[in-house]
Design an enzyme around this catalytic site. Structure first.
Site, PDB file in Angstrom:
ATOM      1  N   ASN A 465      50.194  -8.917 -18.710  1.00  0.00           N
ATOM      2  CA  ASN A 465      49.417  -8.017 -19.408  1.00  0.00           C
ATOM      3  C   ASN A 465      48.182  -6.816 -18.115  1.00  0.00           C
ATOM      4  OD1 ASN A 465      46.921  -9.324 -19.997  1.00  0.00           O
ATOM      5  ND2 ASN A 465      46.048  -8.369 -21.338  1.00  0.00           N
ATOM      6  N   HIS A 466      48.278  -5.564 -18.789  1.00  0.00           N
ATOM      7  CA  HIS A 466      48.277  -5.017 -17.850  1.00  0.00           C
ATOM      8  C   HIS A 466      46.647  -3.695 -18.177  1.00  0.00           C
ATOM      9  CE1 HIS A 466      47.740  -3.180 -13.881  1.00  0.00           C
ATOM     10  NE2 HIS A 466      49.147  -2.683 -12.834  1.00  0.00           N
ATOM     11  N   GLN A 467      45.679  -4.686 -17.506  1.00  0.00           N
ATOM     12  CA  GLN A 467      44.646  -4.176 -18.166  1.00  0.00           C
ATOM     13  C   GLN A 467      43.546  -2.720 -17.059  1.00  0.00           C
ATOM     14  OE1 GLN A 467      42.291  -6.594 -20.029  1.00  0.00           O
ATOM     15  NE2 GLN A 467      43.160  -6.547 -22.425  1.00  0.00           N
ATOM     16  N   ASP A 471      43.897  -5.948 -12.205  1.00  0.00           N
ATOM     17  CA  ASP A 471      44.774  -7.114 -12.737  1.00  0.00           C
ATOM     18  C   ASP A 471      45.508  -7.742 -11.034  1.00  0.00           C
ATOM     19  OD1 ASP A 471      43.612  -6.770 -14.981  1.00  0.00           O
ATOM     20  OD2 ASP A 471      45.610  -5.626 -15.695  1.00  0.00           O
ATOM     21  N   GLU A 535      54.780  -4.284 -19.751  1.00  0.00           N
ATOM     22  CA  GLU A 535      54.416  -3.189 -19.771  1.00  0.00           C
ATOM     23  C   GLU A 535      54.454  -1.678 -18.458  1.00  0.00           C
ATOM     24  OE1 GLU A 535      50.704  -3.833 -22.272  1.00  0.00           O
ATOM     25  OE2 GLU A 535      50.363  -5.127 -20.594  1.00  0.00           O
TER      26      GLU A 535
END
Length: 979
Positions: A465-467, A471, A535
């Site tokens: 997941n890309h926060q 990252d 994403e």
């Protein structure tokens, strides 16, 4: 792998025979080599007046030459056939070679000695690809560093013992017969050990054998160059052998001409050097903890240079101290500090050499395709041979113009250049090591499930997941090996990204070009791991965004597994895109969790858009399952409330009802402790307390107040009537009920309460509020400030599996049945829903579902409040005209409901009432077609089911997991437990 388990390999049948075979073979080879070198240097050369240095160098060159000549053949053999069978046959031939060597020791013919060395080198060249190529077949990935360290240590200890054994015996009159017989005996022992080696299946049984040495040598080098990190490891390891060759060959000459010492000191120097390599090799596993990484290689190279330069000055001082003498014994040589300093320099040069060499061998073994592993190791042997022969030639040339001491200084200076080259060649190893320490210091990075990285195998698509902008760097720093990072071509063109190309393996991909995926598939088929953020962009919701099918398609085409990685905590950093949506911090704690790898499969015959949709569904399932499985469900609800306050801030407004007096986290926690203490004193010793309250702040405070004091709330369904509520109280053994006079009056439930109150105590919130005193308020302040201490003293449960709430069926099919849900159950339910529903702290939830309803409690109340989403509580979902208006009035962006209420809202709402509202529906599969049509016609919105719904439209329908694990969300996990 710790030191104990590392040495434990020596007790296993899969490793010990190989270890003994290799060690005994090394003992014999080096006993013979050193015996011949000592014999020529201190006996034959003296008697005949030969140039001892040239003969010793010639012997070394002839021992090394077979590696260059026969490695191409040896690599093919090791890949095509069972390596254990080959090892037995090689060791059988070695018995004859050692017998020939034993005969040569009786004859003072140096040319015969050189022939023996060539035969011994030939057998070693054929055994080389076997001993290193077989290790990954015998050992687990996390054992590979430890196994290599033991092989390296055992080899050099055997070299030491063999060198001393041959060196000490060869000049003694009675020593040659003993040495000759021992060579044959030990060769037989090595063959017997090889017979015990477990079978090692051929890696490429269908390999077409090619006897053309030149053509195959070129191919071998090509295999080694397929992966840059493997080729760097080959070159780095070859330089190690260059250094070792120069030092070990010249030690006898160095001892005689520079140190002015005798052959005993020469053997002690060799022993010191060998022990140093063994000690450094063993320490490597402790330093790396089983991780296959070259992060300490540059540091070790630099330290080798430091101690070799000091060796130059220390040996000069020793020479000056012993000037005018020759062949000094150990007592005389070590009588000065400079003599000890020479020995220490040799030891630490070798010590850091061991730290330098072991990881490079492990990298070659681990990161090479299994079908070509032996050939890559054979290519390494070729490069080793080139470098060792080069070392011999360079030494011979330079010794014509300088002493062995000067040669050592020259090599030290050359190694300084190599150290700088390694630092430039392996910048990621240096940067990664520094970045890892920095991230641990600033972000307290915690890595979980790293064993799943090894379980993914060589080919894997790592999806995360890309926060935030953190990252990529954090993931790169903590990945156990160097992986390729796929990045959008437009992003790659930015000036601040370009420097990263020199530090990391960034692969620019044009998402508009269908052929771009092919390049990633090619990289995977080479045995690499690729990191992709499915994403495609940094989240602006704090949860998963739309997931693209690309990574799933790539994994399927390459036959690779998908390795999910959850990054948690980076969304709270200043480098996220959640400013104004979350409470950002400079250095939040970041957690990386590696989950078990997944293999994607598509039904036969599926093609085109249908296949892409299937791949997107599979990947979205993996990602949402990842979010859920890494969520903390092993805590109580009150502990989760405290975590939410720490994350979003005590002043954050979180709860509001029709009284329009919002509660912050601080006020919610303070009120829960005060109210819970009052109820506990009014109902001493009672475990289960009935709760008869509407959907309002008071109900939420009561729920958490009871939890704070170890009570279990039984949520009474007041819509079922007094008889069913009484039956529920009997089933749950409720003897005390908490309610509100205002609620009873507004609902005309006075008669119901009379029936319920028979033989039961009724506590009114209004009475508790009026009885509040100064002491209660001081207690509340204390509990709000020190909640963990207050929970402990109040007797709150700390077991996530303990009962948290009792819910009841409606009684429409008989007597109401109670369902006891634990804290863990409720967390599992809310986190499952949270994995599918996109919301942030900027959202406002409108919840008209009562808390006695499973969806109303878990999805509509606990889910938003514990996630920092402001929630408006309305007491009845049946007010079809009021609810839409209040949604508009409160600026609600999420409405929780059920299929039962959809038509009523749609008929009574103005189109603007649900402008920007997402509808989260329990039982979406039961929504009638006419209801769907009305929502579409009147509001232009759709009720969505299935995957990716959060990205498709403002309205979202999710099947809640409370329906006994059915539906979209419920399928995600089988850990929901109803007791």
């Amino acid at each position: 792998m710790n030191g104990d388990s590392q040495l434990g390999l020596l007790r296993t049948g899969r490793f010990l025979p190989l270890f003994v075979t290799q060690a005994v073979g090394a003992f014999n080879d080096n006993g013979l080599r050193n015996a011949i070198a000592i014999l020529i240097t201190f006996d034959l050369a003296v008697k005949q007046g030969w140039n001892a240095a040239l003969f010793v160098q010639a012997g070394t060159a002839l021992f090394i030459l077979p590696y260059f000549l026969f490695s191409a053949i040896a690599g093919q053999l090791a890949d095509k056939f069972d390596k254990a069978v080959l090892a037995r046959r090689i060791k059988l031939v070695e018995m004859a070679a050692m017998a020939f060597g034993a005969v040569s020791l009786w004859l003072d013919n140096p040319y015969l000695h050189l022939t023996v060395l060539f035969f011994a080198g030939t057998l070693a060249a054929f055994f080389g690809p076997i001993k290193y190529g077989i290790l990954p077949q015998y050992l687990k990935r996390e054992e590979l560093i430890g196994g290599n360290a033991l092989i390296e240590m055992g080899t050099f200890v055997a070299i030491l013992l063999g060198t001393m054994f041959g060196g000490f015996l060869v000049l003694e009159t009675w020593g040659r017969p003993l040495l000759s017989g021992a060579l044959v005996v030990f060769a037989t022992a090595a063959w017997l050990a090889a017979l015990r080696m477990p079978a090692a299946a051929p890696a490429a049984a269908d390999l077409v054998f090619d006897w053309n040495v030149i053509r195959q040598t070129v191919k071998l080098i090509g295999h080694a160059r397929e992966r840059r990190d493997v080729f760097w490891a080959v070159l780095g390891a070859s330089w190690f052998w260059f250094l070792g060759t120069v030092l070990l060959i010249q030690l006898p000459i160095f001892t005689r001409d520079v140190a002015l010492a005798d052959d005993v000191v020469a053997n002690l120097f060799t022993a010191t050097f060998t022990i140093g390599i063994g000690a450094g090799s063993l320490l490597t596993n402790t330093l790396l903890k089983g991780e296959i990484s070259a992060k300490y290689v540059p540091v070790a190279a630099i330290m080798i240079t430091v101690f070799m330069i000091d060796l130059y000055f220390a040996s000069g001082a020793a020479h000056a101290a012993l000037a005018g003498t020759a062949f000094n014994p150990p007592a005389a040589f070590f009588s000065t500090w400079s003599g000890w300093r020479v020995a220490l320099d040799l030891f630490f040069t070798a010590f850091f050499g061991g730290i330098y060499a072991v990881p490079l061998n492990a990298i070659m073994q681990n990161r090479t395709a299994p079908a070509r592993r032996a050939r890559v190791i054979a290519a390494n042997n070729i490069f080793n041979a080139i470098f060792m022969i080069g070392a011999t030639i360079v030494s011979g040339v330079l010794l014509q113009a300088m002493t062995a001491r000067g040669l050592f200084l020259f090599v030290a200076i050359a190694n300084a250049g190599v150290a700088l080259w390694i630092c430039r060649l392996l910048p990621q190893e240096l940067v990664t090591n520094l970045a890892r320490q920095l991230f641990r210091l600033l972000y307290r990075v915690e890595v979980r499930g790293l064993e799943n990285f090894a379980a993914a195998g060589r080919r894997a698509v790592i999806v995360a997941n890309h926060q935030s902008l953190l990252d990529g760097p954090i993931l790169s720093a903590f990945l156990p090996e160097r992986c390729g990072f796929a990045i959008n071509t437009h992003m790659a063109m930015r000036w601040w990204v370009k420097p990263a190309f020199r530090l990391f393996d960034i692969i620019p991909i044009d998402p508009t070009n269908p052929m771009a995926l092919r390049s990633l598939v090619t990289e995977l088929k080479k045995g690499r791991k690729i990191v992709i953020f499915p994403e495609g962009r940094i989240t602006v919701t704090g949860t998963l965004m739309k997931v693209y099918e690309g990574p799933g398609a790539i994994a399927q085409m390459a036959g690779a597994k998908v390795l999910p990685v959850r990054i948690e905590g980076a969304q709270y950093s200043q480098l996220s895109r959640m400013r104004g949506k979350l409470r950002l911090k400079w250095f939040p704690k970041v957690t990386l969790t590696f989950l078990p790898p997944v293999k994607f499969n598509a039904p036969d015959g599926m093609r085109g858009s249908e296949l892409r949709e299937h791949q997107a569904d599979q990947l979205y399932d993996v990602m949402t399952d990842m979010v859920f499985r890494t969520s903390n469900i092993d805590q109580t609800l009150f502990e989760a409330l405290l975590d939410a306050r720490a994350t979003h801030g005590g002043k954050h407004k979180i709860l509001e009802d029709i009284q329009r007096s919002p509660l912050s986290y601080d006020r919610l926690i303070l009120g829960s402790f005060i109210l819970g203490r009052k109820i506990a004193r009014a109902a001493p010793g009672q475990k289960t307390i009935g709760v008869l309250l509407p959907n309002a702040n008071g109900c939420f405070l009561t729920l958490f107040g009871l939890h704070a004091f170890g009570r279990v709330p039984a949520m009474l369904n007041f819509s079922t009537g007094a008889v069913n509520m009484s039956a529920a109280c009997i089933a749950a053994q409720v003897s005390t009920i908490v309610t509100s006079r205002k609620f009873i009056e507004a609902g005309n439930m006075e008669e119901d309460l009379k029936i319920l109150g028979r033989n039961r105590k009724v506590i009114f919130l209004e009475d508790l509020r009026e009885s509040l005193g100064l002491g209660d308020k001081f207690y509340g302040l204390f509990a709000k400030t020190f909640p963990k201490s207050a929970l402990k003293s109040a007797g709150a449960s700390r077991d996530p599996n303990s009962p948290a709430v009792i819910l009841f069926t409606s009684g429409s099919e008989g007597v109401p049945k109670g369902v006891v849900l634990s804290h863990r159950n409720l967390h599992a339910n809310r986190h499952q829903a949270g994995a599918r529903i996109a919301f942030t702290a900027q959202d406002i939830v409108f919840n008209a579902l009562p808390m006695f309803h499973a969806f109303g409690l878990t999805g509509a109340s606990l889910l938003p409040v514990l996630a920092g989403v402001r929630t408006f509580l309305y007491p009845s979902p049946l007010h079809y005209k009021i609810v839409p208006e209040l949604c508009y009035d409160t600026n609600a962006t999420i409405l929780f409901g059920t299929d039962t209420f959809l038509m009523g809202y749609a008929r009574n709402a103005h189109p603007y009432d649900f402008f920007n509202v997402r509808l989260v529906v329990s039982g979406a599969e039961r929504v009638k077609p006419e209801t769907r049509e009305m929502w579409m016609e009147k509001f232009g919105l759709r009720i969505l089911e299935g995957y990716g719904a959060t990205e498709c439209a403002p309205v979202l329908a999710v099947n809640t997991p409370m329906h006994y694990r059915t539906g979209t969300v419920g399928r995600l996990l089988d850990r929901i437990e109803f007791r």
